[in-house]
Write a protein that holds these residues in place. Structure first.
Motif, PDB file in Angstrom:
ATOM      1  N   ASN A  51      -4.859 -54.379 -10.971  1.00 44.99           N
ATOM      2  CA  ASN A  51      -4.104 -54.477  -9.971  1.00 44.99           C
ATOM      3  C   ASN A  51      -3.891 -52.915  -9.071  1.00 44.99           C
ATOM      4  O   ASN A  51      -4.631 -51.943  -9.712  1.00 44.99           O
ATOM      5  CB  ASN A  51      -2.729 -55.188 -10.322  1.00 44.99           C
ATOM      6  CG  ASN A  51      -1.869 -53.779 -10.887  1.00 44.99           C
ATOM      7  OD1 ASN A  51      -2.339 -53.109 -11.826  1.00 44.99           O
ATOM      8  ND2 ASN A  51      -0.744 -53.906 -10.708  1.00 44.99           N
ATOM      9  N   ALA A  55      -1.585 -51.309 -13.933  1.00 49.14           N
ATOM     10  CA  ALA A  55      -0.694 -51.720 -14.874  1.00 49.14           C
ATOM     11  C   ALA A  55      -1.058 -53.091 -15.152  1.00 49.14           C
ATOM     12  O   ALA A  55      -0.581 -53.748 -16.253  1.00 49.14           O
ATOM     13  CB  ALA A  55       0.832 -51.704 -14.366  1.00 49.14           C
ATOM     14  N   HIS A  56      -1.962 -54.058 -14.608  1.00 44.10           N
ATOM     15  CA  HIS A  56      -2.228 -55.145 -14.797  1.00 44.10           C
ATOM     16  C   HIS A  56      -3.602 -55.514 -14.712  1.00 44.10           C
ATOM     17  O   HIS A  56      -4.210 -54.982 -13.518  1.00 44.10           O
ATOM     18  CB  HIS A  56      -1.529 -56.248 -13.740  1.00 44.10           C
ATOM     19  CG  HIS A  56      -1.669 -57.633 -14.090  1.00 44.10           C
ATOM     20  ND1 HIS A  56      -1.973 -58.666 -13.297  1.00 44.10           N
ATOM     21  CD2 HIS A  56      -1.723 -58.180 -15.283  1.00 44.10           C
ATOM     22  CE1 HIS A  56      -2.053 -59.902 -13.863  1.00 44.10           C
ATOM     23  NE2 HIS A  56      -2.262 -59.484 -15.077  1.00 44.10           N
ATOM     24  N   ILE A  58      -7.092 -57.853 -16.009  1.00 42.22           N
ATOM     25  CA  ILE A  58      -7.428 -58.953 -16.672  1.00 42.22           C
ATOM     26  C   ILE A  58      -9.317 -59.095 -16.946  1.00 42.22           C
ATOM     27  O   ILE A  58      -9.857 -58.342 -16.138  1.00 42.22           O
ATOM     28  CB  ILE A  58      -7.099 -60.215 -15.789  1.00 42.22           C
ATOM     29  CG1 ILE A  58      -7.533 -60.356 -14.446  1.00 42.22           C
ATOM     30  CG2 ILE A  58      -5.506 -60.553 -16.061  1.00 42.22           C
ATOM     31  CD1 ILE A  58      -7.214 -61.811 -13.563  1.00 42.22           C
ATOM     32  N   THR A 103      -0.411 -56.327  -6.428  1.00 48.15           N
ATOM     33  CA  THR A 103       0.403 -56.056  -7.590  1.00 48.15           C
ATOM     34  C   THR A 103      -0.039 -56.937  -8.839  1.00 48.15           C
ATOM     35  O   THR A 103       0.451 -56.386  -9.828  1.00 48.15           O
ATOM     36  CB  THR A 103       1.939 -56.438  -7.401  1.00 48.15           C
ATOM     37  OG1 THR A 103       1.932 -57.874  -6.622  1.00 48.15           O
ATOM     38  CG2 THR A 103       2.550 -55.416  -6.235  1.00 48.15           C
ATOM     39  N   ILE A 104      -0.829 -58.151  -8.607  1.00 50.23           N
ATOM     40  CA  ILE A 104      -1.278 -58.990  -9.533  1.00 50.23           C
ATOM     41  C   ILE A 104      -2.690 -58.959  -9.655  1.00 50.23           C
ATOM     42  O   ILE A 104      -3.398 -59.464  -8.529  1.00 50.23           O
ATOM     43  CB  ILE A 104      -0.584 -60.392  -9.496  1.00 50.23           C
ATOM     44  CG1 ILE A 104       0.817 -60.176  -9.453  1.00 50.23           C
ATOM     45  CG2 ILE A 104      -1.015 -61.209 -10.735  1.00 50.23           C
ATOM     46  CD1 ILE A 104       1.905 -59.987 -10.514  1.00 50.23           C
ATOM     47  N   ALA A 105      -3.382 -58.578 -10.780  1.00 45.48           N
ATOM     48  CA  ALA A 105      -5.126 -58.722 -10.826  1.00 45.48           C
ATOM     49  C   ALA A 105      -5.241 -60.291 -10.638  1.00 45.48           C
ATOM     50  O   ALA A 105      -4.616 -61.023 -11.378  1.00 45.48           O
ATOM     51  CB  ALA A 105      -5.407 -58.143 -12.103  1.00 45.48           C
ATOM     52  N   SER A 106      -6.211 -60.671 -10.132  1.00 52.61           N
ATOM     53  CA  SER A 106      -6.673 -62.017  -9.884  1.00 52.61           C
ATOM     54  C   SER A 106      -7.976 -62.287 -10.132  1.00 52.61           C
ATOM     55  O   SER A 106      -8.837 -61.517  -9.908  1.00 52.61           O
ATOM     56  CB  SER A 106      -6.201 -62.500  -8.561  1.00 52.61           C
ATOM     57  OG  SER A 106      -6.655 -63.980  -8.408  1.00 52.61           O
TER      58      SER A 106
END
Length: 125
Positions: A51, A55-56, A58, A103-106
Motif C-alpha cells: 500500500n 503498512a499493508h 501481501i 491504502t489497501i494492497a490488492s
C-alpha cells in the motif's frame, strides 16, 4: 504516470535478483504498487503488492517467504527482492500502480491503472 521496470536477467536456481520500478509523472505516495508476472503460455499472475506507506503488504502463495516487496516514496521507486529463485519463477515481471484505493494492497489486476513495460527474469542453470 509512467512506470519503468528494470533489473531482470539470467540467474541460476537458488540465486537472487532485485527488480526496480521507477515511477514518474506523479508522487508515488498517492498510489499502491504491485508486481505481477507472466510466464510463457500462461496468464499473468499476482506476485506482491504494497500500500501507499508500506503498512499493508501481501504476496502470492508461490512467492511467500522468498520475495520481498518494498518502496521508497522519496525516490519514487518500488522494488521486488527475489531470493531462492526457481525455474518456475521465469517470467516477464510487471510493476503496476493503483490510484483507486492506495491504502489497501490488492492482488486484483483490475485495481491497477498504470503498468510498466515488463522486465524478463530467466532462472536457469
Amino acid at each position: 504516470v509512467q512506470l519503468q521496470a528494470s533489473g531482470g536477467g539470467l540467474v541460476q536456481p537458488g540465486g537472487s535478483l532485485r527488480l526496480s520500478c521507477a515511477f514518474s509523472g506523479r508522487d508515488i505516495s498517492g498510489y499502491g504498487m504491485g508486481w505481477f508476472r507472466q510466464a510463457p503460455g500462461k496468464e499473468r499472475e499476482f506476485v506482491a503488492a504494497i500500500n501507499w506507506n508500506g503498512a499493508h503488504i501481501i504476496y502470492g502463495d508461490s512467492v511467500k517467504g522468498r520475495f520481498t516487496i518494498s518502496r521508497d516514496n522519496r525516490a519514487n521507486m518500488a522494488y521486488l527482492q527475489m531470493s531462492s529463485l526457481k525455474s518456475d519463477d521465469t517470467a516477464v515481471y510487471y510493476c503496476a500502480a493503483d490510484r483507486q484505493r492506495p491504502t489497501i494492497a490488492s492482488a486484483a489486476q483490475s485495481r491497477y491503472d498504470y503498468w510498466g513495460q515488463g522486465t524478463l527474469v530467466t532462472v536457469s542453470s
